[in-house]
Design a protein around this motif. Structure first.
Motif, PDB file in Angstrom:
ATOM      1  N   HIS A   6       0.713  -1.361  -0.213  1.00 28.33           N
ATOM      2  CA  HIS A   6      -0.011   0.667  -0.071  1.00 28.33           C
ATOM      3  C   HIS A   6       0.634   0.594   0.261  1.00 28.33           C
ATOM      4  CE1 HIS A   6      -3.382   2.490   0.871  1.00 28.33           C
ATOM      5  NE2 HIS A   6      -2.339   3.108   1.793  1.00 28.33           N
ATOM      6  N   SER A   7       1.955   1.125   0.503  1.00 35.47           N
ATOM      7  CA  SER A   7       2.894   2.919   0.999  1.00 35.47           C
ATOM      8  C   SER A   7       3.748   2.612  -0.315  1.00 35.47           C
ATOM      9  CB  SER A   7       3.761   2.109   2.212  1.00 35.47           C
ATOM     10  OG  SER A   7       2.528   2.371   3.247  1.00 35.47           O
ATOM     11  N   ALA A   8       4.169   1.539  -1.013  1.00 37.92           N
ATOM     12  CA  ALA A   8       4.954   2.292  -2.041  1.00 37.92           C
ATOM     13  C   ALA A   8       3.889   2.134  -3.176  1.00 37.92           C
ATOM     14  CB  ALA A   8       5.078   0.113  -3.289  1.00 37.92           C
ATOM     15  N   ARG A   9       2.827   1.937  -2.960  1.00 36.43           N
ATOM     16  CA  ARG A   9       1.294   1.999  -4.879  1.00 36.43           C
ATOM     17  C   ARG A   9       1.575   3.943  -4.288  1.00 36.43           C
ATOM     18  NH1 ARG A   9      -2.444  -2.704  -4.187  1.00 36.43           N
ATOM     19  NH2 ARG A   9      -1.380  -3.590  -5.628  1.00 36.43           N
ATOM     20  N   ARG A  10       1.048   4.417  -3.216  1.00 37.36           N
ATOM     21  CA  ARG A  10       0.824   5.660  -2.471  1.00 37.36           C
ATOM     22  C   ARG A  10       2.144   6.811  -2.988  1.00 37.36           C
ATOM     23  NH1 ARG A  10       0.035   7.766   3.376  1.00 37.36           N
ATOM     24  NH2 ARG A  10      -0.684   9.922   2.834  1.00 37.36           N
ATOM     25  N   LEU A  11       3.192   6.085  -2.360  1.00 36.08           N
ATOM     26  CA  LEU A  11       4.006   6.884  -3.034  1.00 36.08           C
ATOM     27  C   LEU A  11       4.609   7.076  -4.740  1.00 36.08           C
ATOM     28  CD1 LEU A  11       7.364   8.113  -2.326  1.00 36.08           C
ATOM     29  CD2 LEU A  11       7.933   6.001  -2.669  1.00 36.08           C
ATOM     30  N   LYS A  12       4.586   5.929  -5.309  1.00 34.27           N
ATOM     31  CA  LYS A  12       4.325   5.730  -6.939  1.00 34.27           C
ATOM     32  C   LYS A  12       3.281   6.788  -7.432  1.00 34.27           C
ATOM     33  CE  LYS A  12       3.415   2.870 -10.628  1.00 34.27           C
ATOM     34  NZ  LYS A  12       4.037   1.669 -11.093  1.00 34.27           N
ATOM     35  N   ASP A  13       1.454   6.773  -6.772  1.00 36.24           N
ATOM     36  CA  ASP A  13       1.240   7.944  -7.170  1.00 36.24           C
ATOM     37  C   ASP A  13       1.443   9.095  -7.052  1.00 36.24           C
ATOM     38  OD1 ASP A  13      -0.886   5.284  -7.775  1.00 36.24           O
ATOM     39  OD2 ASP A  13      -1.877   5.915  -5.983  1.00 36.24           O
ATOM     40  N   LYS A  14       2.294   9.230  -5.930  1.00 39.80           N
ATOM     41  CA  LYS A  14       2.624  10.479  -5.312  1.00 39.80           C
ATOM     42  C   LYS A  14       3.547  11.377  -5.831  1.00 39.80           C
ATOM     43  CE  LYS A  14       0.455  11.667  -0.939  1.00 39.80           C
ATOM     44  NZ  LYS A  14      -0.246  13.164  -0.777  1.00 39.80           N
ATOM     45  N   HIS A  15       4.750   9.863  -6.937  1.00 39.79           N
ATOM     46  CA  HIS A  15       5.311  10.882  -7.853  1.00 39.79           C
ATOM     47  C   HIS A  15       5.330  11.709  -9.171  1.00 39.79           C
ATOM     48  CE1 HIS A  15       9.240  10.546  -9.598  1.00 39.79           C
ATOM     49  NE2 HIS A  15       9.129   9.498 -10.715  1.00 39.79           N
ATOM     50  N   PHE A  16       4.099  10.257  -9.396  1.00 35.54           N
ATOM     51  CA  PHE A  16       3.467  11.082 -10.580  1.00 35.54           C
ATOM     52  C   PHE A  16       3.211  12.284 -10.685  1.00 35.54           C
ATOM     53  CE2 PHE A  16      -0.545  11.063 -13.700  1.00 35.54           C
ATOM     54  CZ  PHE A  16       0.132  10.455 -14.558  1.00 35.54           C
ATOM     55  N   TYR A  17       2.180  12.408  -9.640  1.00 38.59           N
ATOM     56  CA  TYR A  17       1.116  13.639  -9.514  1.00 38.59           C
ATOM     57  C   TYR A  17       2.471  15.065  -9.660  1.00 38.59           C
ATOM     58  CZ  TYR A  17      -1.087  17.576  -6.532  1.00 38.59           C
ATOM     59  OH  TYR A  17      -1.327  18.717  -6.540  1.00 38.59           O
ATOM     60  N   MET A  18       3.836  14.354  -8.949  1.00 36.97           N
ATOM     61  CA  MET A  18       4.413  15.557  -7.851  1.00 36.97           C
ATOM     62  C   MET A  18       5.117  15.811  -9.751  1.00 36.97           C
ATOM     63  SD  MET A  18       4.059  16.596  -5.718  1.00 36.97           S
ATOM     64  CE  MET A  18       5.818  17.826  -4.996  1.00 36.97           C
ATOM     65  N   ARG A  19       5.036  15.031 -10.681  1.00 34.16           N
ATOM     66  CA  ARG A  19       6.161  15.229 -12.105  1.00 34.16           C
ATOM     67  C   ARG A  19       5.141  15.436 -12.335  1.00 34.16           C
ATOM     68  NH1 ARG A  19      10.072  12.432 -15.082  1.00 34.16           N
ATOM     69  NH2 ARG A  19      10.294  12.799 -17.002  1.00 34.16           N
ATOM     70  N   ARG A  20       3.739  15.686 -12.637  1.00 37.05           N
ATOM     71  CA  ARG A  20       2.802  16.385 -13.528  1.00 37.05           C
ATOM     72  C   ARG A  20       2.848  17.838 -13.276  1.00 37.05           C
ATOM     73  NH1 ARG A  20      -1.378  14.001 -17.226  1.00 37.05           N
ATOM     74  NH2 ARG A  20      -1.343  16.056 -17.288  1.00 37.05           N
ATOM     75  N   LYS A  21       3.321  17.973 -11.477  1.00 35.52           N
ATOM     76  CA  LYS A  21       3.425  19.062 -10.972  1.00 35.52           C
ATOM     77  C   LYS A  21       4.644  19.931 -11.615  1.00 35.52           C
ATOM     78  CE  LYS A  21      -0.415  20.136  -8.605  1.00 35.52           C
ATOM     79  NZ  LYS A  21      -1.054  21.585  -8.569  1.00 35.52           N
TER      80      LYS A  21
END
Length: 59
Positions: free
Chosen positions: A23-38
């Motif tokens: 769960h934590s790894a998936r959440r980190l991956k999602d945050k990474h994608f969001y920050m990359r878009r920003k």
């Protein structure tokens, strides 16, 4: 040279901990994608500002 592991492999034997880790790894991956878009958006805006500034200096 010592190696420090971020994951306690023995702790991952517990199924509930595996679930927490996944769960934590998936959440980190999602945050990474969001920050990359920003980051991409900020970069594109900086290019626009730079080109507009250059156009103003040429006039």
């Amino acid at each position: 040279m010592k190696y420090y592991h971020l994951v306690d492999r023995a702790a991952l034997e517990d199924p509930s901990r595996k679930t927490m880790f996944v769960h934590s790894a998936r959440r980190l991956k999602d945050k990474h994608f969001y920050m990359r878009r920003k980051n991409d958006t900020i970069y594109e805006l900086s290019l626009r500002i730079s080109s507009a500034s250059t156009a103003d200096h040429l006039s």
